[in-house]
Scaffold this active site. Structure first.
Site, short mmCIF file in Angstrom:
data_model
loop_
_atom_site.label_atom_id
_atom_site.label_comp_id
_atom_site.label_asym_id
_atom_site.label_seq_id
_atom_site.Cartn_x
_atom_site.Cartn_y
_atom_site.Cartn_z
N LEU A 15 0.83 -1.21 0.00
CA LEU A 15 0.00 0.00 0.00
C LEU A 15 0.86 1.26 0.00
O LEU A 15 0.35 2.37 -0.04
CB LEU A 15 -0.91 0.02 1.23
CG LEU A 15 -2.13 -0.91 1.18
CD1 LEU A 15 -2.96 -0.77 2.46
CD2 LEU A 15 -2.98 -0.61 -0.04
N ASP A 71 12.68 0.98 1.32
CA ASP A 71 11.97 2.11 1.92
C ASP A 71 12.92 3.17 2.45
O ASP A 71 12.56 4.35 2.52
CB ASP A 71 11.05 1.63 3.05
CG ASP A 71 9.76 1.03 2.49
OD1 ASP A 71 9.34 1.46 1.40
OD2 ASP A 71 9.18 0.15 3.14
N GLU A 148 5.07 -13.51 11.84
CA GLU A 148 6.43 -13.09 12.15
C GLU A 148 6.52 -11.65 12.66
O GLU A 148 7.52 -11.26 13.24
CB GLU A 148 7.35 -13.32 10.96
CG GLU A 148 6.90 -12.60 9.71
CD GLU A 148 7.70 -13.02 8.48
OE1 GLU A 148 8.41 -14.02 8.53
OE2 GLU A 148 7.60 -12.30 7.46
N PRO A 189 -12.84 -4.31 5.07
CA PRO A 189 -11.47 -4.77 5.27
C PRO A 189 -10.74 -3.93 6.32
O PRO A 189 -9.98 -4.47 7.13
CB PRO A 189 -10.83 -4.60 3.88
CG PRO A 189 -11.97 -4.63 2.93
CD PRO A 189 -13.13 -4.01 3.65
N THR A 190 -10.98 -2.63 6.31
CA THR A 190 -10.33 -1.77 7.32
C THR A 190 -10.84 -2.11 8.72
O THR A 190 -10.06 -2.18 9.67
CB THR A 190 -10.59 -0.28 6.98
OG1 THR A 190 -10.07 -0.02 5.68
CG2 THR A 190 -9.93 0.64 7.99
N GLN A 191 -12.14 -2.33 8.83
CA GLN A 191 -12.69 -2.70 10.14
C GLN A 191 -12.00 -3.95 10.68
O GLN A 191 -11.62 -4.02 11.85
CB GLN A 191 -14.19 -2.99 10.03
CG GLN A 191 -15.05 -1.78 9.72
CD GLN A 191 -16.53 -2.18 9.72
OE1 GLN A 191 -16.97 -2.95 10.57
NE2 GLN A 191 -17.28 -1.68 8.76
N CYS A 380 27.88 0.68 -12.21
CA CYS A 380 28.44 -0.50 -11.56
C CYS A 380 28.66 -1.61 -12.58
O CYS A 380 29.61 -1.55 -13.35
CB CYS A 380 27.57 -0.93 -10.39
SG CYS A 380 28.51 -1.84 -9.17
N GLY A 382 27.20 -1.93 -15.22
CA GLY A 382 27.12 -1.22 -16.50
C GLY A 382 28.46 -0.60 -16.88
O GLY A 382 28.78 -0.44 -18.06
N GLU A 404 33.63 -12.89 -12.51
CA GLU A 404 32.29 -13.19 -12.00
C GLU A 404 31.63 -14.30 -12.85
O GLU A 404 30.77 -15.02 -12.38
CB GLU A 404 31.43 -11.91 -12.05
CG GLU A 404 30.04 -12.08 -11.46
CD GLU A 404 29.27 -10.77 -11.29
OE1 GLU A 404 29.80 -9.70 -11.64
OE2 GLU A 404 28.14 -10.84 -10.78
N HIS A 514 27.11 3.65 -7.15
CA HIS A 514 25.68 3.82 -7.43
C HIS A 514 25.22 5.24 -7.13
O HIS A 514 24.70 5.52 -6.05
CB HIS A 514 24.86 2.84 -6.57
CG HIS A 514 24.99 1.43 -7.03
ND1 HIS A 514 24.26 0.91 -8.06
CD2 HIS A 514 25.80 0.42 -6.61
CE1 HIS A 514 24.59 -0.36 -8.26
NE2 HIS A 514 25.53 -0.68 -7.40
N GLU A 516 22.70 6.77 -8.12
CA GLU A 516 21.25 6.90 -7.96
C GLU A 516 20.83 6.92 -6.49
O GLU A 516 19.77 7.45 -6.15
CB GLU A 516 20.51 5.79 -8.72
CG GLU A 516 20.61 4.37 -8.14
CD GLU A 516 21.86 3.59 -8.58
OE1 GLU A 516 22.86 4.24 -8.95
OE2 GLU A 516 21.82 2.35 -8.54
N1 GLN Z 1 28.17 -7.98 -10.15
C1 GLN Z 1 29.09 -6.90 -10.09
C2 GLN Z 1 29.98 -6.98 -8.87
O1 GLN Z 1 29.66 -7.61 -7.92
C3 GLN Z 1 28.39 -5.55 -10.14
C4 GLN Z 1 27.54 -5.30 -8.96
C5 GLN Z 1 26.59 -4.15 -9.16
O2 GLN Z 1 26.29 -3.78 -10.28
N2 GLN Z 1 26.08 -3.60 -8.08
O3 GLN Z 1 31.02 -6.36 -8.86
#
Ligand code: GLN
Length: 542
Positions: A15, A71, A148, A189-191, A380, A382, A404, A514, A516
């Site tokens: 939700l 989150d 749980e 459902p809320t009740q 990463c 990429g 890898e 990363h 982002e």
């Molecule tokens: N699989 C790659 C590594 O472990 C890249 C990981 C990722 O993109 N977060 O280095």
């Protein structure tokens, strides 16, 4: 002393409790209060680091290297406050700590039980380190009625009595489904959900009710009566166009007022929500649009790319354009020519990823972007694939690969077994534990002056969050640089490649970290702003 807001969920999962908590945090901040958001997760994993993105969505990483629930990404994006290790706990972690103490003999022969030992551990976690905050918002994962989650509900119930009066309130997030055949929003459902909550001793102060249309007066009264909640504390949470509208919508429905009322706080000041108004205004009135292809592996579950999607939206905000995303399963490019999929897009992004499946397709996407001068952003995995592509197709290292994917003669990307964090040497074994052992959290990097990336950041020293086990092998650096790829960013000691770029390409940047994770709607990450700006340029050409 901090005041506590416990947020629970009922009726169904998904939700948007995390978003609701984050948006309430933002609304309280807008009234000048300091807030901290924390998440209690009832599952048994010690952290989400080992959980599949298909099941659990993205794993959000904090500066201090915790692998946490997605989150926490919402919390950071809405409040700007960086989360840390102590903002997310799971049943697994709690049991791990308790069992360590038990083995050490700390319980002095006592029987270790859910009540009080597990609940005490949860309460200690909830109460710890909150002195500087006006409000601590604690979100309980899962839905009321989950077996749980019981110890968590019990712990927050106990806290209601143990904290001074007026220092804890409970918000319950539920759903009113619209039943077309009856033409009604249903309260039942809320009740039931509230009944379940009350049976374990928690009476909600506020009901936050998700619905796809306004709740009629009669239904609101009914909810109030049957759920034992004041009528003004039944808050409708209508669907909105963009998540960044939620703080505004909640304020409009009176949520922040109701929260303050529930604490007995008299505050007649209007919140300053202008930054949210601006963001929503920009999102709703774009001056153009661009299309970005995201070539990845988990494209069927977009939660796996939560922060990435948000960061791209933020890049759009910075450029006042709408960013359309086209999700492409990279494996497709292993069978098919990428041209029909990519020739119309204005930017190509290969996000983080793990494992060999789909890697060859990502390499094809990189090649397309490099050869056709389409803006490319590699994050990463990429970046790692961009380097492998350069090695194979530009430097003539045909067998270039990543360890890898198994043993290779040309480990362009290799397993990292040793590196430095702060003043500490980190050592990992190839056959060590999987959980919590990657290179995790914030690391500094140095960017070469005059490089494109230094220009994007407007700085030559940066700090970004990492989550990877493999690393571009610096011993190939010279050969790759001769072939045209520039290693513009490295760890401060120069050993670990952190960013790559092609000086003669309109926009081609790969980063080992990363970015982002640190983008905010009101402070878009420079790499995302710049990538979308390049896509806007590209859209004028295609
Ligand atoms: N699989 C790659 C590594 O472990 C890249 C990981 C990722 O993109 N977060 O280095």
């Amino acid at each position: 002393m901090a005041r506590y807001i416990f947020i629970t969920g009922g009726v169904v999962s998904s939700l948007g409790k995390g978003l609701a908590s984050a948006a309430l945090g933002a609304a309280l901040q807008a009234r000048g209060y300091s807030v901290r958001l924390r998440k209690l997760d009832p599952y048994l994993n010690v952290d989400p680091g080992t959980m599949s993105p298909y099941q659990h969505g993205e794993c959000f990483v904090t500066d201090d290297g915790a692998e946490t629930d997605l989150d926490l990404g919402h919390y950071e994006r809405f409040t700007g406050r960086p989360c840390n290790k102590r903002d997310n706990i799971t049943t697994g972690r709690i049991y791990q700590d308790i069992l360590t103490k038990e083995r050490r003999g700390d319980y002095l022969g006592g029987t270790v039980q859910v009540i009080p030992h597990v609940t005490d551990e949860i309460k200690n976690f909830v109460l710890d380190g909150n002195d500087e905050y006006d409000f601590v918002l604690c979100e309980i994962g899962g839905t009321v009625g989950d077996i749980e989650a019981l110890p968590f509900f019990e712990a927050i119930r106990q806290l209601g009595n143990e904290l001074p009066r007026g220092h804890a309130i409970y918000i319950h997030l539920t759903l009113m489904p619209y039943i077309p055949s009856a033409g009604e929003l249903k309260t039942k459902p809320t009740q039931h959900s509230v009944k379940e909550l009350r049976s374990i001793g928690i009476a909600p102060d506020i009901l936050l009710v998700r619905c796809d249309r306004p709740i009629p007066e009669g239904e609101r009264r009914k909810l109030s009566l049957f759920c034992n909640v004041r009528e003004s504390a039944v808050i409708q949470a209508l669907d909105v166009k963009t998540i960044y509208e939620v703080p505004l919508a909640y304020h409009h429905e009176g949520l922040d007022n109701e929260v303050l009322n529930a604490f007995g706080i008299e505050d007649r000041n209007e919140p300053d929500l202008s930054q949210w108004e601006q963001i929503v205004e920009t999102i709703k009135n774009p001056e153009g649009e661009v299309t970005i292809a995201v070539v990845g592996k988990y494209t069927s579950l977009l939660d796996a790319y939560k922060s990435l999607i948000e960061a791209l939206t933020h890049g759009g905000i910075a450029n006042r354009v709408k960013v359309n995303l086209e999700w492409i399963e990279s494996e497709v490019f292993e069978q098919e020519d990428p041209t029909p999929y990519l020739s119309h897009v204005h930017g190509i992004l290969v996000p983080g990823g793990f494992g060999e499946r789909g890697a060859a397709g990502k390499i094809e996407a990189v090649r397309f972007a490099r050869e056709r001068n389409v803006p490319y952003f590699g994050i990463c995995f990429g970046m790692q694939m961009a380097v492998v592509e350069a090695a194979r197709n530009l430097a003539g290292i045909e067998k270039a690969s990543s360890t890898e994917f198994g043993p290779t003669e040309e480990p362009i990307v290799g397993l990292m077994t040793e590196w430095v964090q702060g003043n500490e040497r980190q050592v990992r074994l190839a056959d060590g534990d999987m959980g919590g052992t990657m290179r995790l959290g914030a690391y500094p990097a140095s960017l070469s002056a005059g490089s494109r990336i230094a220009d994007v950041y407007g700085s030559t020293s940066i700090s970004e969050r990492h989550r990877h086990r493999y690393e571009v092998n610096a011993s190939y650096r010279d050969r790759l640089e001769e072939a045209g790829m520039r290693f513009a960013g490295t760890s401060p000691d120069g050993f670990l490649p952190e960013t790559v770029e092609y000086p003669d390409h309109p926009w081609f940047i790969g980063v080992q970290y990363h970015p982002e994770l640190k983008s905010r709607p009101f402070e878009p990450h420079p790499l995302f702003s710049s990538f979308i700006a390049a896509a806007v340029e590209q859209s004028r050409l295609v």
